[in-house]
Scaffold this motif. Structure first.
Motif, PDB file in Angstrom:
ATOM      1  N   ALA A 100       0.836  -1.197   0.000  1.00  0.00           N
ATOM      2  CA  ALA A 100       0.000   0.000   0.000  1.00  0.00           C
ATOM      3  C   ALA A 100       0.873   1.251   0.000  1.00  0.00           C
ATOM      4  O   ALA A 100       1.897   1.314   0.688  1.00  0.00           O
ATOM      5  N   GLY A 101       0.486   2.234  -0.786  1.00  0.00           N
ATOM      6  CA  GLY A 101       1.199   3.501  -0.838  1.00  0.00           C
ATOM      7  C   GLY A 101       2.420   3.496  -1.729  1.00  0.00           C
ATOM      8  O   GLY A 101       3.205   4.449  -1.704  1.00  0.00           O
ATOM      9  N   THR A 102       2.598   2.431  -2.515  1.00  0.00           N
ATOM     10  CA  THR A 102       3.742   2.375  -3.432  1.00  0.00           C
ATOM     11  C   THR A 102       3.252   2.347  -4.872  1.00  0.00           C
ATOM     12  O   THR A 102       2.092   2.018  -5.145  1.00  0.00           O
ATOM     13  N   GLU A 103       4.159   2.671  -5.816  1.00  0.00           N
ATOM     14  CA  GLU A 103       3.764   2.703  -7.226  1.00  0.00           C
ATOM     15  C   GLU A 103       4.731   1.992  -8.161  1.00  0.00           C
ATOM     16  O   GLU A 103       4.401   1.734  -9.308  1.00  0.00           O
ATOM     17  N   LEU A 104       5.948   1.652  -7.692  1.00  0.00           N
ATOM     18  CA  LEU A 104       6.977   1.188  -8.622  1.00  0.00           C
ATOM     19  C   LEU A 104       7.471  -0.213  -8.274  1.00  0.00           C
ATOM     20  O   LEU A 104       8.628  -0.436  -7.921  1.00  0.00           O
TER      21      LEU A 104
END
Length: 477
Positions: free
Chosen positions: A52-56
């Motif tokens: 959660a809260g990550t994109e990469l």
């Protein structure tokens, strides 16, 4: 085929495919490694949570080596014999946590499920180490494909290198690097990796290693470094090549061609650069101007054991001549040793066919008559009939080298004519060529005045009065 057990150690190589190194803009001279915990191992057909809260969250399809016996202090030639099997791996990494790790990859690549392996192992005895292939699919589209003939460091070398300091034990896994094409996954994506040997009898395969990406729901707490990203991390995670800081455009080439190297040299001298000439070389085509960006190749002094390991096959010399592109100048460090050839007719022809602008070596040239008959200009220390192995070992490419007394870096601008060769730092090209063009205009005016009978005192260089006359002369042109 066999099932995959839980390894005692997982050791991963940072960069090992030439395609990936080119994408990252750096080529390591030797392998480097990091550890992944056994808790990161996951089976095929599993799910992997993007926190959660990550994109990469990025995938990296890899060939995994499975060690088959206790191994300590083996040679590169013995290293492959220590491998019992190979299988598919996916070295997932979370770029959002790279800054927190400061190079260790503990959190960015150590998460639960971040190392899927399998589903089957291919017996190492049934395949040649240089005949393996790894492929990765993202949502059914092939996005990575690499073969082991593209490796910077062969499997046997990796095993030998690691065994110098630690005992590799049965079941240990070495992740051998990923080819170009690694990129970012999103929740809902399906990533598949397969290792096979398509030319081996029976074309053995690991089968598809399938991972489904899900969305995490538990946020990071306030008791550690939280995920963060910037433009550099986004660019590297998505697999974008580094933006070039300098491009030698056709317009810049034309402007460089319009001025003499002597003029460019004087402009570089004005900027404090006195050691930028490649000296002592002769061109096969002195009437032709050479303008291009440097690609580099380095030879080291011949040593029989090193030539045995690095001189044959698809060595650094052959790779360099295959890789040189349109408008490039291949610059070769041979330490001024002209007692054997560093380029011959076939490789010079290869560079010409690739569109290279020139070849520069401070060593010898074989087949000089044939090389001189080609269109591509070749600068060298002179002819020599001997083959490479008499004096040199082809060692590495695209790194900072010395040639003819000058330091040359990949991407430097090389300009040469009958007067010699110059190395121009890319950051200075625009201003140097602009001032060189202006200098030659002034020199044209001065020559015209001298031809008309004027004295050089006050004219060369011009004092204030002559500068006024020069300005008036410009308006009449």
């Amino acid at each position: 085929m066999s099932a995959i057990g839980l390894p005692g150690k997982i050791i991963a190589v940072h960069l090992n495919y030439r395609s990936r190194a080119a994408q990252r803009g750096r080529t390591p001279a030797q392998p480097s490694y990091f550890f992944k915990p056994t808790s990161s191992v996951a089976a095929t057909g599993g799910e992997l949570e993007r926190p959660a809260g990550t994109e990469l969250l990025a995938f990296e399809g890899e060939i995994a080596l499975i060690i088959g016996r206790p191994t300590r202090r083996v040679t590169p030639e013995e290293g492959w014999a220590a491998v019992s099997g190979v299988t598919a791996a996916n070295d997932f990494g979370l770029y959002d946590l790279r800054a927190a790790d400061k190079g260790s990859n503990v959190r960015s690549k150590g998460g639960d499920g971040f190392t899927p392996l399998g589903p089957e192992a291919i017996a190492a005895a049934s395949v040649a180490p240089d005949a393996l292939r790894v492929r990765t699919w993202l949502n059914g589209e092939l996005v990575q494909e690499g073969t082991t003939d593209d490796l910077l460091f062969p499997f046997g070398q990796l095993v030998a290198d690691l065994s110098q300091l630690m005992t590799l034990e049965p079941g240990d896994v070495i992740l051998t690097g990923t080819p170009a094409g690694s990129s970012v996954t999103q929740p809902g994506d399906v990533v598949e990796v397969e290792v096979d040997a398509p030319t081996a009898p029976g074309a053995p395969t690991s089968g598809r290693l399938v991972t489904r990406i899900t969305e995490g729901r538990v946020p990071f707490g306030d008791f550690g470094t939280k995920p963060s990203v910037d433009d550099l991390q986004r660019s590297e995670a998505w697999g974008n090549p580094p933006a070039p800081a300098f491009v030698l455009t056709p317009e810049l080439r034309e402007r460089l061609a319009s001025v003499a190297t002597a003029t460019l040299s004087s402009q570089l001298r004005k900027r404090g650069l006195n050691n930028v000439s490649i000296d002592g070389l002769t061109s096969t085509r002195p009437e032709a101007k050479v303008i291009g960006t440097a690609r580099t190749l380095r030879f080291v002094p011949n040593r029989e054991d090193l030539f045995a390991s690095h001189g044959g096959g698809y060595n650094a010399q052959k790779r360099a001549f295959d890789a040189v592109g349109a408008g490039d100048v291949l610059v070769i460090e041979a330490r001024g040793e002209r007692g054997s050839g560093t380029v011959g007719d076939v490789l010079a022809l290869r560079a010409q066919v690739n569109g290279a602008a020139g070849i520069v070596t401070d060593g010898g040239v074989r087949d000089l008559a044939v090389v001189a008959a080609l269109d591509i200009p070749t600068y060298s220390a002179g002819p020599h009939p001997a083959v490479l192995g008499r004096k040199h070992v082809p060692w590495d490419t695209d790194l900072t080298i010395a040639c003819g007394g000058a330091t040359v870096q990949p991407g430097d601008v090389i300009v040469g004519d009958a007067d010699g060769l110059l190395v121009i730092p890319p950051s200075l090209v625009e201003e140097v060529v602009a001032d060189a063009i202006e200098q030659e205009r002034e020199e044209e005016f001065i020559a015209e005045m001298v031809a008309a009978g004027e004295k050089v005192d006050g004219l060369f260089p011009m004092n204030a009065a002559w500068k006024e006359r020069y300005a008036a002369w410009l308006t009449q042109r």
